[in-house]
Scaffold this motif. Structure first.
Motif, mmCIF file in Angstrom:
data_model
loop_
_atom_site.group_PDB
_atom_site.id
_atom_site.type_symbol
_atom_site.label_atom_id
_atom_site.label_comp_id
_atom_site.label_asym_id
_atom_site.label_seq_id
_atom_site.Cartn_x
_atom_site.Cartn_y
_atom_site.Cartn_z
ATOM 1 N N ALA A 196 0.830 -1.206 0.000
ATOM 2 C CA ALA A 196 0.000 0.000 0.000
ATOM 3 C C ALA A 196 0.868 1.261 0.000
ATOM 4 C CB ALA A 196 -0.915 0.003 1.221
ATOM 5 N N GLU A 197 2.008 1.186 0.663
ATOM 6 C CA GLU A 197 2.936 2.324 0.673
ATOM 7 C C GLU A 197 3.470 2.582 -0.731
ATOM 8 O OE1 GLU A 197 6.973 3.760 3.074
ATOM 9 O OE2 GLU A 197 5.967 1.886 3.598
ATOM 10 N N HIS A 198 3.772 1.514 -1.462
ATOM 11 C CA HIS A 198 4.213 1.666 -2.850
ATOM 12 C C HIS A 198 3.125 2.345 -3.691
ATOM 13 C CE1 HIS A 198 7.407 -1.116 -1.736
ATOM 14 N NE2 HIS A 198 7.932 -1.038 -2.946
ATOM 15 N N LEU A 199 1.892 1.844 -3.549
ATOM 16 C CA LEU A 199 0.797 2.367 -4.366
ATOM 17 C C LEU A 199 0.536 3.846 -4.065
ATOM 18 C CD1 LEU A 199 -1.714 -0.628 -4.178
ATOM 19 C CD2 LEU A 199 -0.108 -0.080 -6.016
ATOM 20 N N SER A 200 0.574 4.205 -2.787
ATOM 21 C CA SER A 200 0.296 5.594 -2.421
ATOM 22 C C SER A 200 1.437 6.523 -2.801
ATOM 23 C CB SER A 200 0.015 5.697 -0.922
ATOM 24 O OG SER A 200 1.160 5.318 -0.170
ATOM 25 N N SER A 201 2.624 5.978 -3.023
ATOM 26 C CA SER A 201 3.785 6.807 -3.377
ATOM 27 C C SER A 201 3.927 7.004 -4.880
ATOM 28 C CB SER A 201 5.073 6.175 -2.832
ATOM 29 O OG SER A 201 5.044 6.100 -1.424
ATOM 30 N N PRO A 207 -0.666 3.989 -18.702
ATOM 31 C CA PRO A 207 -1.323 2.680 -18.854
ATOM 32 C C PRO A 207 -0.561 1.540 -18.199
ATOM 33 C CG PRO A 207 -1.458 3.903 -20.907
ATOM 34 C CD PRO A 207 -0.573 4.695 -20.005
ATOM 35 N N THR A 208 0.763 1.666 -18.106
ATOM 36 C CA THR A 208 1.555 0.589 -17.511
ATOM 37 C C THR A 208 1.791 0.770 -16.018
ATOM 38 O OG1 THR A 208 3.617 1.719 -18.123
ATOM 39 C CG2 THR A 208 2.745 0.098 -19.674
ATOM 40 N N THR A 209 1.311 1.868 -15.447
ATOM 41 C CA THR A 209 1.505 2.075 -14.014
ATOM 42 C C THR A 209 0.175 2.146 -13.276
ATOM 43 O OG1 THR A 209 1.608 4.504 -14.252
ATOM 44 C CG2 THR A 209 3.688 3.281 -14.361
ATOM 45 N N GLN A 210 -0.848 1.509 -13.847
ATOM 46 C CA GLN A 210 -2.103 1.370 -13.118
ATOM 47 C C GLN A 210 -1.849 0.526 -11.868
ATOM 48 O OE1 GLN A 210 -5.107 2.753 -13.797
ATOM 49 N NE2 GLN A 210 -4.150 3.882 -15.481
ATOM 50 N N PRO A 211 -2.640 0.705 -10.807
ATOM 51 C CA PRO A 211 -2.390 -0.040 -9.561
ATOM 52 C C PRO A 211 -2.255 -1.547 -9.757
ATOM 53 C CG PRO A 211 -3.981 1.691 -9.154
ATOM 54 C CD PRO A 211 -3.709 1.709 -10.635
ATOM 55 N N VAL A 212 -3.091 -2.127 -10.630
ATOM 56 C CA VAL A 212 -3.022 -3.578 -10.806
ATOM 57 C C VAL A 212 -1.661 -4.004 -11.350
ATOM 58 C CG1 VAL A 212 -4.015 -3.533 -13.137
ATOM 59 C CG2 VAL A 212 -4.224 -5.592 -11.743
#
Length: 242
Positions: A196-201, A207-212
């Motif tokens: 989650a820390e990675h995603l929030s940062s 298109p290639t950096t969507q959360p999934v």
């Protein structure tokens, strides 16, 4: 609401060559006809074959296409990203970043993305009743939720985990060892918080950096680092056993 170009479910003409009327496609996938028509309008699905001004037939493979869309939506990808995955080059960065469940692929292809009844869940996962009950009681598989028809049901994430447990038991691993996965719940939570820390940062959205896709990248790193540790703890793990 007027659906321009929508098919008319009152037309009872039987599709030929495996083609599906929109009503039948809706019934098989659990997606409304309005949603199917919307997917066509925005280009997530290609146009069907028009047979009249108010009727169209969809190739049978549209069922798999729609199930794939549902699977990607469940993974957190938006329709813009899904359009690129479904209709784009399979070798594109976005498509290659998507996680693939390779477990029993022929069965997985025949499994819908919607709710899975407990009886279907057991038959598709390979779990017996006792192991299923034990895994549920231990919290290693989520308890079934109430499906649209009011009956208890699981989803594909539950099924993927159940198949993994079934594979371990087929190797002769006893349940007491499997139950010890509960001991590592704090580790799982810590890893989830780290993810989650990675995603929030993340500050650049492409298109290639969507959360999934970031989740898939994070998982690849964790698998790699875990494999390095395993190489030291059990060096022969890569070698086939006779």
């Amino acid at each position: 609401m007027t659906n321009s170009g929508n098919t008319d479910n009152s037309d009872k003409t039987t599709p030929t060559s495996g083609d599906l009327a929109v009503g039948e496609l809706s019934k098989r996938t659990g997606v409304t006809t309005a949603t199917i028509n919307y997917y066509v309008r925005i280009g997530v699905l290609p146009p069907p074959r028009k047979t009249s001004q108010t009727r169209a037939l969809y190739p049978a493979d549209f069922e798999n296409r729609i199930n794939k869309i549902k699977e990607l939506q469940a993974a957190g990808l938006n329709l813009k990203g899904i359009k690129q995955v479904v209709n784009g080059d399979p070798s594109s960065p976005l498509a290659s970043a998507m996680p693939v469940d390779r477990t029993n692929s022929s069965t997985a292809q025949s499994t819908t993305s919607g709710p899975i009844s407990i009886s279907d869940f057991l038959s598709q996962s390979g779990l017996d009743d006792d192991l299923y009950d034990n895994l549920i009681a231990a919290g290693l598989i989520r308890r079934p939720r109430t499906g649209p028809d009011g009956a208890p049901a699981h989803d594909r994430r539950d099924l993927s985990a159940a198949r993994a447990f079934a594979r371990l038991t087929s190797a002769g691993i006893d349940y007491p060892l499997l139950e010890r996965h509960t001991e590592y719940n704090p580790l799982s939570k810590a890893e989830a918080l780290f993810l989650a820390e990675h995603l929030s940062s993340a500050t650049r959205v492409t298109p290639t950096t969507q959360p999934v896709n970031l989740v898939a990248a994070f998982d690849a790193i964790r698998r790699y680092l875990r494999a390095l540790q395993l190489d030291e703890a059990y060096p022969d793990w890569r070698n086939p056993q006779s």
